[in-house]
Design a protein around this motif. Structure first.
Motif, mmCIF file in Angstrom:
data_model
loop_
_atom_site.group_PDB
_atom_site.id
_atom_site.type_symbol
_atom_site.label_atom_id
_atom_site.label_comp_id
_atom_site.label_asym_id
_atom_site.label_seq_id
_atom_site.Cartn_x
_atom_site.Cartn_y
_atom_site.Cartn_z
ATOM 1 N N LYS A 208 -6.666 5.783 -0.605
ATOM 2 C CA LYS A 208 -7.673 6.449 -0.567
ATOM 3 C C LYS A 208 -7.927 7.926 0.263
ATOM 4 C CE LYS A 208 -12.353 6.022 1.772
ATOM 5 N NZ LYS A 208 -13.542 5.052 2.431
ATOM 6 N N HIS A 209 -6.858 8.005 1.004
ATOM 7 C CA HIS A 209 -6.359 9.067 1.935
ATOM 8 C C HIS A 209 -6.160 10.192 0.971
ATOM 9 C CE1 HIS A 209 -5.107 11.548 5.962
ATOM 10 N NE2 HIS A 209 -6.547 12.145 5.416
ATOM 11 N N SER B 296 -2.279 5.693 3.317
ATOM 12 C CA SER B 296 -3.810 5.415 2.697
ATOM 13 C C SER B 296 -4.054 5.743 1.001
ATOM 14 C CB SER B 296 -4.666 5.307 3.748
ATOM 15 O OG SER B 296 -6.298 5.778 2.271
ATOM 16 N N GLU C 280 0.870 -1.101 0.157
ATOM 17 C CA GLU C 280 -0.169 -0.189 0.171
ATOM 18 C C GLU C 280 0.958 1.296 -0.151
ATOM 19 O OE1 GLU C 280 -3.739 1.972 0.367
ATOM 20 O OE2 GLU C 280 -2.574 0.891 -0.145
ATOM 21 N N GLU D 155 -5.863 10.816 -2.462
ATOM 22 C CA GLU D 155 -6.871 10.993 -2.823
ATOM 23 C C GLU D 155 -7.809 12.216 -2.721
ATOM 24 O OE1 GLU D 155 -7.089 7.288 -6.251
ATOM 25 O OE2 GLU D 155 -9.197 7.490 -5.024
ATOM 26 N N GLU D 156 -8.521 11.706 -1.632
ATOM 27 C CA GLU D 156 -8.732 13.026 -0.800
ATOM 28 C C GLU D 156 -8.404 14.164 -0.496
ATOM 29 O OE1 GLU D 156 -10.366 13.154 3.260
ATOM 30 O OE2 GLU D 156 -10.998 11.559 3.046
#
Length: 286
Positions: free
Chosen positions: A261-262, A259, A40, A264-265
């Motif tokens: 996801k984090h 992460s 990751e 991209e946020e």
């Protein structure tokens, strides 16, 4: 999604997107040892570049050494990093999780940069930054050694971290050209305002660490939440980054995460355009 809307700045001798990535959190707990999820961590680094990040900030003390090793594994193409500028730091030692003793002796700083070059697979560090000015070492000796890094071609540019205006001026007076300053600065902590203003005057890149920490401004019903109502789907972190990017053309935020996801946020903050009223409301908030 791309960070292109964050604008550009010259770092490491080339134009980079002003919204970068801080590679501290891809290590283990306490910024010690390997990450819990090695794959990751690699995905985070590669995804950041896919989304247009061209500036990645790390340090030899992150892990220690783990962050630099991961960056090379994820992004080095055999000859270098292409359009991506890798900045690193030296001047701290590590003896355990969350322990960061300072060590500024010239011979140690030279070891730091040489070993970073080896780990990152670079013949020259685009931007090498002093992690802290060690009070036990005469700063003239520190600045003199950093000047040698430039003169010898070990570093293209150099910077300082967590310094005040007087210390920047002292480095400049010693003949050290300062390309960047990396201080804590965010919506909730603007104690380095005078340093930011000096960097603006001097054309020095200002790299805020802990950039998304908004403190009490992110409280329920607080200023960030009120602005968020005008930007459906936006997070307080994205708004905090959007505010930083608008605050100064020399601002280079480097939000970090382990992460995808984090990541991209966070990088979505480049797409948010605050109105004049929104920017000023957050600037005036305490």
């Amino acid at each position: 999604m791309s960070v292109a809307d964050s604008g550009t700045i010259d770092l490491g001798g080339q134009k980079v997107a002003r919204l970068g990535f801080g590679a501290m959190r891809i290590t283990g707990d306490g910024i010690w040892g390997p990450p819990k999820d090695h794959d990751e961590a690699l995905r985070v680094l590669r995804r950041s570049v896919e989304l247009g990040v061209t500036f990645i900030d790390t340090a030899d003390s992150y892990g220690p050494y783990v962050s630099e090793d991961l960056i090379k594994e994820a992004l080095h193409d055999g000859s270098g990093y292409g359009d991506v500028v890798i900045a690193t730091k030296g001047g701290l030692t590590r003896s355990g999780p969350d322990v960061w003793p300072q060590l500024g002796r010239p011979e140690y700083l030279r070891q730091c940069i040489l070993m970073s070059m080896r780990r990152l697979g670079l013949e020259q560090i685009p931007l090498w930054q002093l992690h802290r000015i060690d009070a036990k070492t005469p700063r003239e000796d520190i600045f003199g050694e950093m000047k040698k890094f430039i003169d010898e071609g070990l570093a293209l540019q150099v910077g300082l971290s967590q310094v005040d205006v007087e210390e920047i001026k002292a480095a400049q007076a010693a003949g050290l050209p300062i390309a960047s300053v990396q201080n804590r600065y965010n919506l909730g902590d603007r104690s380095a305002e005078d340093v930011l203003e000096y960097c603006e005057q001097q054309g020095i890149a200002f790299i805020p660490w802990a950039p998304v920490n908004a403190g009490t401004l992110a409280r329920p019903g607080g200023p960030l939440e009120k602005v968020a109502a005008n930007h459906p789907g936006a997070t307080t972190s994205q708004l905090a980054l959007a505010w930083l990017l608008r605050r100064s053309p020399v601002m280079v935020p480097i939000p970090g995460t382990s992460s995808v996801k984090h990541l991209e946020e966070n990088l979505g903050g480049a797409d948010i355009q605050l109105t004049d009223e929104e920017f000023q409301a957050l600037a005036d908030a305490v």
